[in-house]
Design a protein around this motif. Structure first.
Motif, PDB file in Angstrom:
ATOM      1  N   VAL B  38       0.829  -3.952  12.767  1.00 56.36           N
ATOM      2  CA  VAL B  38      -0.377  -3.111  12.757  1.00 56.36           C
ATOM      3  C   VAL B  38      -1.467  -3.758  11.906  1.00 56.36           C
ATOM      4  CG1 VAL B  38      -1.300  -0.911  11.906  1.00 56.36           C
ATOM      5  CG2 VAL B  38       0.793  -0.927  13.225  1.00 56.36           C
ATOM      6  N   SER B  39      -1.056  -4.315  10.762  1.00 57.52           N
ATOM      7  CA  SER B  39      -2.046  -4.913   9.856  1.00 57.52           C
ATOM      8  C   SER B  39      -2.717  -6.131  10.489  1.00 57.52           C
ATOM      9  CB  SER B  39      -1.390  -5.301   8.533  1.00 57.52           C
ATOM     10  OG  SER B  39      -0.701  -6.523   8.650  1.00 57.52           O
ATOM     11  N   ILE B  40      -2.007  -6.811  11.368  1.00 58.99           N
ATOM     12  CA  ILE B  40      -2.589  -7.994  12.012  1.00 58.99           C
ATOM     13  C   ILE B  40      -3.444  -7.584  13.219  1.00 58.99           C
ATOM     14  CG2 ILE B  40      -2.046 -10.127  13.279  1.00 58.99           C
ATOM     15  CD1 ILE B  40       0.493 -10.192  11.382  1.00 58.99           C
ATOM     16  N   LEU B  41      -2.944  -6.633  13.999  1.00 60.02           N
ATOM     17  CA  LEU B  41      -3.691  -6.228  15.198  1.00 60.02           C
ATOM     18  C   LEU B  41      -4.965  -5.450  14.847  1.00 60.02           C
ATOM     19  CD1 LEU B  41      -0.908  -5.085  17.695  1.00 60.02           C
ATOM     20  CD2 LEU B  41      -1.944  -7.329  17.431  1.00 60.02           C
ATOM     21  N   GLY B  42      -4.912  -4.683  13.762  1.00 60.31           N
ATOM     22  CA  GLY B  42      -6.088  -3.917  13.353  1.00 60.31           C
ATOM     23  C   GLY B  42      -6.167  -2.583  14.071  1.00 60.31           C
ATOM     24  N   GLN B  43      -7.175  -1.802  13.697  1.00 60.97           N
ATOM     25  CA  GLN B  43      -7.314  -0.438  14.206  1.00 60.97           C
ATOM     26  C   GLN B  43      -7.476  -0.393  15.730  1.00 60.97           C
ATOM     27  OE1 GLN B  43      -8.571  -1.532  11.393  1.00 60.97           O
ATOM     28  NE2 GLN B  43      -8.907   0.099   9.916  1.00 60.97           N
ATOM     29  N   GLU B  44      -8.234  -1.342  16.275  1.00 57.96           N
ATOM     30  CA  GLU B  44      -8.563  -1.287  17.708  1.00 57.96           C
ATOM     31  C   GLU B  44      -7.328  -1.389  18.586  1.00 57.96           C
ATOM     32  OE1 GLU B  44      -9.723  -3.341  15.552  1.00 57.96           O
ATOM     33  OE2 GLU B  44     -11.881  -3.516  15.616  1.00 57.96           O
ATOM     34  N   ILE B 137      -5.187 -13.891   7.123  1.00 56.92           N
ATOM     35  CA  ILE B 137      -4.327 -13.471   6.006  1.00 56.92           C
ATOM     36  C   ILE B 137      -5.047 -12.455   5.119  1.00 56.92           C
ATOM     37  CG2 ILE B 137      -4.917 -15.364   4.399  1.00 56.92           C
ATOM     38  CD1 ILE B 137      -1.326 -14.482   4.947  1.00 56.92           C
ATOM     39  N   TYR B 138      -6.361 -12.597   4.964  1.00 55.17           N
ATOM     40  CA  TYR B 138      -7.142 -11.630   4.184  1.00 55.17           C
ATOM     41  C   TYR B 138      -7.193 -10.288   4.924  1.00 55.17           C
ATOM     42  CZ  TYR B 138      -9.113 -15.469   1.317  1.00 55.17           C
ATOM     43  OH  TYR B 138      -9.286 -16.529   0.482  1.00 55.17           O
ATOM     44  N   GLN B 139      -7.429 -10.365   6.247  1.00 52.04           N
ATOM     45  CA  GLN B 139      -7.484  -9.133   7.056  1.00 52.04           C
ATOM     46  C   GLN B 139      -6.193  -8.344   6.910  1.00 52.04           C
ATOM     47  OE1 GLN B 139      -8.578  -9.384  11.195  1.00 52.04           O
ATOM     48  NE2 GLN B 139      -9.746 -11.251  10.879  1.00 52.04           N
ATOM     49  N   SER B 140      -5.076  -9.078   7.048  1.00 53.24           N
ATOM     50  CA  SER B 140      -3.786  -8.423   6.991  1.00 53.24           C
ATOM     51  C   SER B 140      -3.558  -7.782   5.616  1.00 53.24           C
ATOM     52  CB  SER B 140      -2.702  -9.459   7.295  1.00 53.24           C
ATOM     53  OG  SER B 140      -1.490  -8.837   7.464  1.00 53.24           O
ATOM     54  N   ALA B 141      -3.895  -8.524   4.555  1.00 53.04           N
ATOM     55  CA  ALA B 141      -3.719  -7.990   3.189  1.00 53.04           C
ATOM     56  C   ALA B 141      -4.583  -6.741   2.984  1.00 53.04           C
ATOM     57  CB  ALA B 141      -4.069  -9.066   2.171  1.00 53.04           C
ATOM     58  N   LEU B 142      -5.825  -6.792   3.468  1.00 50.31           N
ATOM     59  CA  LEU B 142      -6.722  -5.635   3.316  1.00 50.31           C
ATOM     60  C   LEU B 142      -6.171  -4.410   4.033  1.00 50.31           C
ATOM     61  CD1 LEU B 142     -10.321  -7.103   3.825  1.00 50.31           C
ATOM     62  CD2 LEU B 142      -9.420  -6.087   1.744  1.00 50.31           C
ATOM     63  N   ARG B 143      -5.740  -4.595   5.284  1.00 51.07           N
ATOM     64  CA  ARG B 143      -5.259  -3.443   6.065  1.00 51.07           C
ATOM     65  C   ARG B 143      -3.969  -2.880   5.465  1.00 51.07           C
ATOM     66  NH1 ARG B 143      -6.491  -6.804  10.815  1.00 51.07           N
ATOM     67  NH2 ARG B 143      -8.654  -6.346  11.362  1.00 51.07           N
ATOM     68  N   LEU B 144      -3.093  -3.791   5.006  1.00 53.01           N
ATOM     69  CA  LEU B 144      -1.851  -3.298   4.401  1.00 53.01           C
ATOM     70  C   LEU B 144      -2.162  -2.481   3.152  1.00 53.01           C
ATOM     71  CD1 LEU B 144       0.418  -6.466   4.802  1.00 53.01           C
ATOM     72  CD2 LEU B 144       0.931  -4.207   5.706  1.00 53.01           C
ATOM     73  N   HIS B 145      -3.120  -2.935   2.377  1.00 48.50           N
ATOM     74  CA  HIS B 145      -3.437  -2.265   1.114  1.00 48.50           C
ATOM     75  C   HIS B 145      -4.239  -0.973   1.324  1.00 48.50           C
ATOM     76  CE1 HIS B 145      -4.224  -1.860  -3.125  1.00 48.50           C
ATOM     77  NE2 HIS B 145      -5.530  -1.863  -2.922  1.00 48.50           N
ATOM     78  N   TYR B 146      -5.336  -1.071   2.072  1.00 50.83           N
ATOM     79  CA  TYR B 146      -6.256   0.070   2.185  1.00 50.83           C
ATOM     80  C   TYR B 146      -5.886   1.063   3.274  1.00 50.83           C
ATOM     81  CZ  TYR B 146      -9.411  -2.188  -1.071  1.00 50.83           C
ATOM     82  OH  TYR B 146      -9.941  -2.746  -2.193  1.00 50.83           O
ATOM     83  N   TRP B 147      -5.348   0.566   4.362  1.00 51.49           N
ATOM     84  CA  TRP B 147      -5.077   1.444   5.499  1.00 51.49           C
ATOM     85  C   TRP B 147      -3.637   1.966   5.471  1.00 51.49           C
ATOM     86  CZ3 TRP B 147      -4.385  -0.326  11.225  1.00 51.49           C
ATOM     87  CH2 TRP B 147      -4.433   0.794  12.067  1.00 51.49           C
ATOM     88  N   LEU B 148      -2.700   1.019   5.259  1.00 49.31           N
ATOM     89  CA  LEU B 148      -1.298   1.402   5.371  1.00 49.31           C
ATOM     90  C   LEU B 148      -0.695   1.773   4.022  1.00 49.31           C
ATOM     91  CD1 LEU B 148      -0.357  -1.389   7.917  1.00 49.31           C
ATOM     92  CD2 LEU B 148      -0.893   0.984   8.406  1.00 49.31           C
ATOM     93  N   GLY B 149      -1.465   1.623   2.956  1.00 46.88           N
ATOM     94  CA  GLY B 149      -1.021   2.060   1.629  1.00 46.88           C
ATOM     95  C   GLY B 149       0.184   1.315   1.084  1.00 46.88           C
ATOM     96  N   ALA B 150       0.352   0.051   1.492  1.00 44.36           N
ATOM     97  CA  ALA B 150       1.501  -0.725   1.004  1.00 44.36           C
ATOM     98  C   ALA B 150       1.257  -1.172  -0.438  1.00 44.36           C
ATOM     99  CB  ALA B 150       1.720  -1.942   1.903  1.00 44.36           C
ATOM    100  N   SER B 151       2.351  -1.242  -1.210  1.00 44.17           N
ATOM    101  CA  SER B 151       2.227  -1.684  -2.600  1.00 44.17           C
ATOM    102  C   SER B 151       2.064  -3.212  -2.625  1.00 44.17           C
ATOM    103  CB  SER B 151       3.468  -1.284  -3.384  1.00 44.17           C
ATOM    104  OG  SER B 151       4.577  -1.998  -2.878  1.00 44.17           O
ATOM    105  N   MET B 152       1.640  -3.735  -3.793  1.00 39.53           N
ATOM    106  CA  MET B 152       1.462  -5.186  -3.930  1.00 39.53           C
ATOM    107  C   MET B 152       2.776  -5.932  -3.634  1.00 39.53           C
ATOM    108  SD  MET B 152      -1.555  -6.106  -4.660  1.00 39.53           S
ATOM    109  CE  MET B 152      -2.982  -5.065  -4.778  1.00 39.53           C
TER     110      MET B 152
END
Lengths: 101, 188
Positions: B38-44, B137-152
């Motif tokens: 999900v973090s790689i594919l993005g919202q769309e 890699i930045y996109q994935s990190a951002l989505r995991l952190h902000y959207w999916l609420g994953a911890s560091m």
């Protein structure tokens, strides 16, 4: 850009990203694992299917032998062996295609 | 079978064709694999994530014979997931994104006023468009952190990088986004 301006910008960026990504996160369906296992479980030929396949092979060999009855026995034997080798090779090739998905 | 280690389950699955062992592995990794996809594919393209995650597990199943145990099984799984999801995303870029009508209706109904709602929606759309321009890699990190609420620690595990590197990815991504948005006239 000064350090405090940049820090404010980063804090604002943090809030903006949280707001832009506030859609509910999708979740996998409860049957996800079952679906995967079903996809990866090799399909076994049933008993009836196996009988049909063996019957087909026997009839095909018998028909070939009958059609080649006027040819020398050696030619018939070579043809049958060549067909068997080709069938095995094709099976391997198709199997590799299936494995590659 | 829940007590078995990953390595033991892989051996049972690979050498004895034990599908229950593979089911256990899927159960263990499905959430993280799904979230990484999900973090790689993005919202769309989120509606396609489940299919892609299933394809990842099918690939893993077929590739079990090649797993030698040099790296942790999880690391290997996340690497396959990342590469496959990236390939799928590259193909999907040529397709119109899927936006369900009910999502649009929900967005249109919650905001206090139409102007503010439209303004916020535009800002958010622009932020997401800028996110798309960042390195994967930045996109994935951002989505995991902000959207999916994953911890560091979870993000570090999934992206196979140390936690400090993840923090650095997030910091650099925010900095880049800040500049990109300023160039488009939006001040965070």
């Amino acid at each position: 850009m000064r350090d405090d301006e940049l820090k404010d910008g980063m804090d604002g960026m943090d809030a903006l990203l949280r707001a832009a990504m506030s859609d509910p996160a999708p979740v996998a369906s409860p049957t996800f694992a079952q679906d995967v296992v079903r996809h990866t479980t090799p399909r076994r030929v049933t008993g009836a299917g196996r009988i049909v396949l063996y019957a087909y092979a026997v009839v095909a060999v018998a028909l070939c032998v009958w059609l080649m009855r006027d040819l020398p026995v050696a030619v018939t034997a070579v043809a049958l062996v060549a067909n068997a080798v080709m069938a095995v090779a094709l099976r391997g090739y198709v199997g590799s295609l299936v494995r590659q998905g | 079978m829940t007590d078995f280690t990953d390595d033991q389950l892989v051996i049972r699955c690979r050498d004895h064709q034990d599908q229950d062992a593979f089911g256990q592995l899927v159960h263990r990794y499905q959430d993280r694999v799904f979230r990484l996809v999900v973090s790689i594919l993005g919202q769309e393209f989120a509606p396609d994530a489940e299919d892609v995650a299933q394809e990842v597990f099918v690939r893993i199943h077929h590739a079990l014979t090649t797993w030698r145990g040099d790296a942790a099984f999880g690391t290997w799984v996340y690497r396959i997931t990342f590469n496959h999801a990236l390939n799928v995303k590259a193909r999907m870029r040529y397709r119109a994104p899927h936006v369900p009508a009910d999502v649009l209706a929900t967005r249109a109904g919650d905001a206090p006023s139409a102007d503010r709602q439209l303004d916020a929606a535009r800002r958010h759309a622009l932020v997401l468009a800028c996110v798309h321009e960042l390195p994967e890699i930045y996109q994935s990190a951002l989505r995991l952190h902000y959207w999916l609420g994953a911890s560091m620690s979870e993000i570090a595990l999934m992206l196979d990088t140390p936690e400090n590197t993840v923090k650095s990815y997030l910091h650099r991504a925010r900095k880049l986004l800040h500049v990109m948005l300023q160039q488009r006239g939006i001040h965070a």
